[in-house]
Motif scaffolding. Structure first.
Motif, PDB file in Angstrom:
ATOM      1  N   PRO A 101      43.551  25.919  35.739  1.00  0.00           N
ATOM      2  CA  PRO A 101      43.278  26.229  34.334  1.00  0.00           C
ATOM      3  C   PRO A 101      44.556  26.593  33.587  1.00  0.00           C
ATOM      4  CG  PRO A 101      41.706  27.320  35.782  1.00  0.00           C
ATOM      5  CD  PRO A 101      42.769  26.739  36.661  1.00  0.00           C
ATOM      6  N   ALA A 102      44.763  25.975  32.419  1.00  0.00           N
ATOM      7  CA  ALA A 102      45.980  26.205  31.647  1.00  0.00           C
ATOM      8  C   ALA A 102      45.870  27.491  30.851  1.00  0.00           C
ATOM      9  CB  ALA A 102      46.228  25.026  30.718  1.00  0.00           C
ATOM     10  N   HIS A 103      46.954  28.275  30.850  1.00  0.00           N
ATOM     11  CA  HIS A 103      46.991  29.498  30.056  1.00  0.00           C
ATOM     12  C   HIS A 103      47.964  29.381  28.886  1.00  0.00           C
ATOM     13  CE1 HIS A 103      44.548  31.893  32.844  1.00  0.00           C
ATOM     14  NE2 HIS A 103      45.141  31.199  33.800  1.00  0.00           N
ATOM     15  N   ALA A 104      49.099  28.730  29.088  1.00  0.00           N
ATOM     16  CA  ALA A 104      50.102  28.596  28.034  1.00  0.00           C
ATOM     17  C   ALA A 104      51.019  27.440  28.388  1.00  0.00           C
ATOM     18  CB  ALA A 104      50.894  29.891  27.881  1.00  0.00           C
TER      19      ALA A 104
ATOM     20  N   GLY B 219      49.447  27.888  34.926  1.00  0.00           N
ATOM     21  CA  GLY B 219      48.053  28.119  35.257  1.00  0.00           C
ATOM     22  C   GLY B 219      47.919  28.875  36.557  1.00  0.00           C
ATOM     23  N   THR B 220      46.735  28.812  37.160  1.00  0.00           N
ATOM     24  CA  THR B 220      46.440  29.512  38.401  1.00  0.00           C
ATOM     25  C   THR B 220      45.991  28.514  39.453  1.00  0.00           C
ATOM     26  OG1 THR B 220      45.553  31.291  37.031  1.00  0.00           O
ATOM     27  CG2 THR B 220      45.218  31.492  39.392  1.00  0.00           C
ATOM     28  N   SER B 221      46.445  28.709  40.691  1.00  0.00           N
ATOM     29  CA  SER B 221      46.019  27.813  41.765  1.00  0.00           C
ATOM     30  C   SER B 221      44.763  28.361  42.430  1.00  0.00           C
ATOM     31  CB  SER B 221      47.137  27.675  42.800  1.00  0.00           C
ATOM     32  OG  SER B 221      47.274  28.876  43.535  1.00  0.00           O
ATOM     33  N   LEU B 222      44.173  27.566  43.329  1.00  0.00           N
ATOM     34  CA  LEU B 222      42.989  28.017  44.064  1.00  0.00           C
ATOM     35  C   LEU B 222      43.278  29.246  44.917  1.00  0.00           C
ATOM     36  CD1 LEU B 222      41.487  24.581  45.163  1.00  0.00           C
ATOM     37  CD2 LEU B 222      40.395  26.267  43.676  1.00  0.00           C
TER      38      LEU B 222
ATOM     39  N   PHE C 138      48.602  34.555  31.602  1.00  0.00           N
ATOM     40  CA  PHE C 138      49.990  34.139  31.773  1.00  0.00           C
ATOM     41  C   PHE C 138      50.610  33.780  30.433  1.00  0.00           C
ATOM     42  CE2 PHE C 138      47.941  32.825  35.827  1.00  0.00           C
ATOM     43  CZ  PHE C 138      48.563  33.769  36.629  1.00  0.00           C
ATOM     44  N   GLU C 139      51.864  34.166  30.268  1.00  0.00           N
ATOM     45  CA  GLU C 139      52.641  33.795  29.097  1.00  0.00           C
ATOM     46  C   GLU C 139      53.943  33.151  29.558  1.00  0.00           C
ATOM     47  OE1 GLU C 139      51.846  33.898  25.924  1.00  0.00           O
ATOM     48  OE2 GLU C 139      49.885  34.791  26.285  1.00  0.00           O
ATOM     49  N   LEU C 140      54.504  32.297  28.712  1.00  0.00           N
ATOM     50  CA  LEU C 140      55.733  31.585  29.007  1.00  0.00           C
ATOM     51  C   LEU C 140      56.739  31.796  27.891  1.00  0.00           C
ATOM     52  CD1 LEU C 140      54.591  28.041  30.204  1.00  0.00           C
ATOM     53  CD2 LEU C 140      56.063  29.576  31.495  1.00  0.00           C
TER      54      LEU C 140
ATOM     55  N   VAL D 130      58.067  33.864  33.038  1.00  0.00           N
ATOM     56  CA  VAL D 130      56.612  33.813  33.168  1.00  0.00           C
ATOM     57  C   VAL D 130      56.106  35.222  33.412  1.00  0.00           C
ATOM     58  CG1 VAL D 130      54.670  32.754  34.370  1.00  0.00           C
ATOM     59  CG2 VAL D 130      56.864  31.561  34.285  1.00  0.00           C
ATOM     60  N   THR D 131      55.074  35.628  32.681  1.00  0.00           N
ATOM     61  CA  THR D 131      54.440  36.917  32.951  1.00  0.00           C
ATOM     62  C   THR D 131      52.955  36.703  33.229  1.00  0.00           C
ATOM     63  OG1 THR D 131      53.880  37.363  30.623  1.00  0.00           O
ATOM     64  CG2 THR D 131      56.036  38.124  31.417  1.00  0.00           C
TER      65      THR D 131
END
Length: 606
Positions: free
Chosen positions: A45-48, A61-64, A101-103, A113-114
C-alpha cells in the motif's frame, strides 16, 4: 525470478464528455502505462511519493513482513530494475513498521523516510531512515542510517521537511492513551541525525490542546518559520481546521493569527448536527497565502474542502465563499469524498488529489480537482473542474500524492486492489506557456550564450526574466529586463554560461503578479579548453582538468546555496588537485575562474 510487473487497467471511467480530446487537461495521458495508468501487482500500500532529480518516481509503502518498502519507477511508469532488487528495497527497525510514512528529498539527492514502528514492548515509536539516491542506507546518519524518536507510549509522525541547511523537521502527535491525542510535537534533527538542541526544548516543541486534535501536515516558509496544520477537536462536532506558526527556533510566532493560531470552520459550524471537518494537507502560495485541503460535511455526507488563509493567519475572504469552498462529488444520495494532497501550479491554480468511497457495486473513484485562484473549480479541467477515474472496477482506490512532472503533466500515486497494490496515474495538463512568445533561441557566440526572443503582445506585461538550468528542472534567474509595452525583440548575453548542456527559458512577469513561461531552449556550450572533474563522485581528492596554464585559475568550492567553503589559486598548470577529505557527504559546486570566464561544475562527495 523477476517479480511480474503488470501494467493493466481492469476498468476506468473518466467523468468527461465523450467528445472531449484525450489531450485535454484532466484526461488520462494515453502515452503513460496502459491508458494512463500503471498498477504494480505486488502487495505494498502506497503512503507517499516523491520525484527524484532525474524524474524517477519513489513510492513508499509497507511489505507483508511490515518493513518499510521503497519502490522506484522510471519516468514512463516502468519499474526501475536497477534499484535494489527488481525495483524495491526493504528496511526494518527492531520491531515491525506500522504505517504513516513520509518522504523528503535532500539537495544531495539523499532520501529521508519517516514512519511509526512497534518496539519489542509494543510501544509505537518514530523511525527515521536516510538512504542514498540508489536506496542504500547512508551509514553517516544516526546509527547505520537509522534514527528514532520516543516521547510517550504512542507516537505518530505526520509531516516531514528538509531545511535549506540540511536539518530535518518532522511533526505529529504523541500520547500515552490510544485514541486520545492532545499533544502535538515538532522535532528538529541535525543533518547527521540526533536532535538539534538549539530548537525548542532540547530539539523538541510540545504543544498541548484541551481536546483531541489531529495533526496532519507541516510546511516551511521562505523566512524559516514553520506552519503546522491539523484539525482541532476533530472527534467532536464543528472541529475547525487549525494552522499554527512557529519561529525558526521553535518559539510561538505570536504575529500569526491569534497568538500563533488560525482556524477556519466551514459553514461557520452551524449547518446542522454532526458537521465535521478534517484538514489533510497544506501548501504555500508564492504570495505567502496558505491553502489547506481535506474534507468537510455532515454525518455520512462528506465532501472535498479547500480554504485559504492570508500570510498573517487571517481568513482570505476573497477565496471561495468567505474563505472556503466545499466541492461535492457523488452519484448517490450520500457520499464520502476527501482530498489528501495539494500542490500549486505556476499560474496560481490549485490541484488536489483524493478519492471517494463507493456504494454497492461502485468501488469508488480517484478524484483530481483543479481550482482557479479564487477557489472556484476550473471548468476547463476534467468535468467542471474534476477528473474522476475508476482504476479498479472491483476494489476501491485512494489518491495519496500528486506532482507536476515533465511537460507539465500531473502524476498521481496511490493504492488500489484487494491486497493494496501501488498504482500510478498520469494526466494531461495545460501547457502553461505565454501565448505571445515567438522565436526563442539560444546560440553560442565566442565565449558566451546569447538568448533572443520576440513578443507579440505586452499589454499586461511588467518585465521578462531570463532563467537558466543545468538539468532542465532547477532554474535560477540570471537577468530581468523591463517590458517595452509593445511587441518587441529582446536579446540578453550570458557571459558566464555553464559548461556543457544548459537550458534557458523566459519568464513573463505580468502586472497583476502572475507568471507565464516561454518554451525551453537547449544549448551546448563548447569552450576550447573543456574543464572537467575527475573522479566524480569523489572521496578524498578531485582533479580539475582543462585549465589554461598561461593564466591564474581561481578555484572555489561552494555549497548548493553558493556559500564559499574554500578558495585556492593555481598558476602555470593545466590541472589542479583539490583535497576534499574534510567535506561532509553531499553535493557541491566547484567554480573555476580564468580571465573573467567562470565555469561551475557540480561535484558529489561520497
Amino acid at each position: 525470478m523477476k517479480i511480474i510487473f503488470k501494467i493493466s487497467i481492469y476498468f476506468f471511467l473518466l467523468s468527461v464528455c465523450s467528445n472531449k480530446s484525450f489531450s485535454q487537461a484532466g484526461t488520462l495521458d494515453q502515452t503513460f502505462g496502459e491508458g494512463g495508468i500503471v498498477i504494480n501487482d505486488s502487495f505494498s500500500p502506497a503512503h507517499a511519493s516523491i520525484i527524484q532529480n532525474d524524474g524517477k518516481i519513489i513510492v513508499v509503502g509497507t511489505s507483508l513482513t511490515s518493513n518499510v518498502l521503497l519502490w522506484r519507477f522510471n519516468a514512463d511508469g516502468s519499474i526501475d530494475e536497477s534499484f535494489g532488487f527488481n525495483g524495491k528495497i526493504a528496511y526494518s527497525f527492531e520491531g515491525k513498521f506500522r504505517s504513516s510514512f513520509e518522504l523528503a528529498l535532500e539537495q544531495s539527492g539523499n532520501l529521508i523516510v519517516t514512519g511509526e514502528y512497534y518496539t519489542t514492548n509494543n510501544v509505537i515509536d518514530i523511525g527515521i531512515i536516510r538512504c542514498k539516491p540508489d536506496g542504500k542506507l547512508d551509514s553517516s546518519f544516526g546509527v547505520n542510517g537509522l534514527d528514532s524518536l520516543h516521547f510517550n507510549n504512542y507516537n505518530f509522525p505526520s509531516g516531514l521537511i528538509i531545511q535549506m541547511d540540511g536539518k530535518i523537521v518532522l511533526n505529529g502527535i504523541t500520547t500515552n492513551t490510544v485514541g486520545i491525542s492532545r499533544t502535538a510535537f515538532i522535532a528538529r534533527l541535525m543533518p547527521k541525525g540526533g536532535l538539534d538542541l538549539s530548537f525548542g526544548t532540547e530539539g523538541v516543541v510540545l504543544n498541548n490542546y484541551s481536546s483531541n486534535t489531529l495533526i496532519s501536515s507541516l510546511v516551511i516558509r521562505p523566512n524559516g518559520k514553520l506552519l503546522m496544520g491539523g484539525t482541532f477537536s476533530y472527534v467532536t462536532i464543528h472541529g475547525p481546521y487549525l494552522v499554527q506558526s512557529f519561529n525558526p527556533d521553535g518559539s510561538v510566532d505570536a504575529s500569526f493569527g491569534e497568538n500563533g493560531k488560525a482556524t477556519y470552520n466551514f459553514n461557520n459550524g452551524v449547518d446542522g448536527p454532526g458537521f465535521n471537518n478534517e484538514l489533510e494537507a497544506m501548501v504555500l502560495q508564492d504570495d505567502g497565502k496558505i491553502v489547506c485541503t481535506g474534507s468537510s460535511g455532515r454525518n455520512d455526507d462528506i465532501s472535498m474542502a479547500v480554504c485559504r488563509f492570508n500570510a498573517d493567519g487571517s481568513i482570505d475572504e476573497s477565496f471561495g465563499d468567505k474563505g472556503g469552498v466545499i466541492t461535492v462529488f457523488t452519484e448517490q444520495p450520500l457520499g464520502y469524498a476527501e482530498n489528501r494532497d495539494v500542490i500549486m501550479e505556476i499560474d496560481g491554480k490549485i490541484i488536489t488529489v483524493g478519492d471517494e468511497d463507493g456504494f454497492g457495486d461502485d468501488p469508488g473513484k480517484l478524484l483530481l480537482t483543479r481550482y482557479n485562484e479564487n477557489g472556484q473549480p476550473d471548468p476547463s479541467f476534467g468535468e467542471n473542474g474534476i477528473a474522476s477515474v475508476q482504476v479498479d472496477d472491483v476494489n476501491g482506490q485512494s489518491g495519496r500524492s500528486v506532482h507536476i512532472v515533465a511537460d507539465n503533466k500531473i502524476l498521481v500515486t496511490g493504492t488500489t486492489g484487494q491486497f493494496g497494490q501501488i498504482y500510478l496515474a498520469r494526466f494531461n495538463n495545460d501547457k502553461v506557456l505565454a501565448a505571445n512568445f515567438k522565436d526563442v533561441k539560444a546560440t553560442q557566440e565566442n565565449n558566451a550564450i546569447t538568448i533572443t526572443w520576440q513578443t507579440l503582445n505586452e499589454s499586461s506585461t511588467k518585465s521578462y526574466t531570463v532563467e537558466r538550468s543545468g538539468n532542465a528542472n532547477d532554474y535560477v534567474n540570471i537577468n530581468t529586463v523591463p517590458a517595452k509595452g509593445v511587441a518587441s525583440n529582446y536579446s540578453y548575453t550570458d557571459k558566464n554560461p555553464l559548461d556543457g548542456i544548459s537550458y534557458y527559458r523566459i519568464r513573463e512577469n505580468a502586472i497583476n503578479g502572475t507568471n507565464t513561461f516561454s518554451p525551453v531552449v537547449k544549448v551546448v556550450f563548447n569552450d576550447n579548453g573543456v574543464i572537467s572533474l575527475y573522479p566524480n563522485p569523489a572521496n578524498n581528492t578531485v582533479m580539475i582538468k582543462g585549465l589554461n596554464k598561461n593564466v591564474t585559475a581561481i578555484i572555489k568550492i561552494t555549497d548548493m546555496q553558493g556559500r564559499e567553503i574554500s578558495s585556492q589559486n593555481f598558476t602555470q598548470s593545466s590541472s589542479a588537485t583539490l583535497n576534499i577529505r574534510s567535506l561532509a557527504q553531499g553535493t557541491y559546486f566547484v567554480q573555476v575562474a580564468q580571465e573573467g570566464k567562470v565555469v561551475r561544475l557540480k561535484m558529489v562527495k561520497e
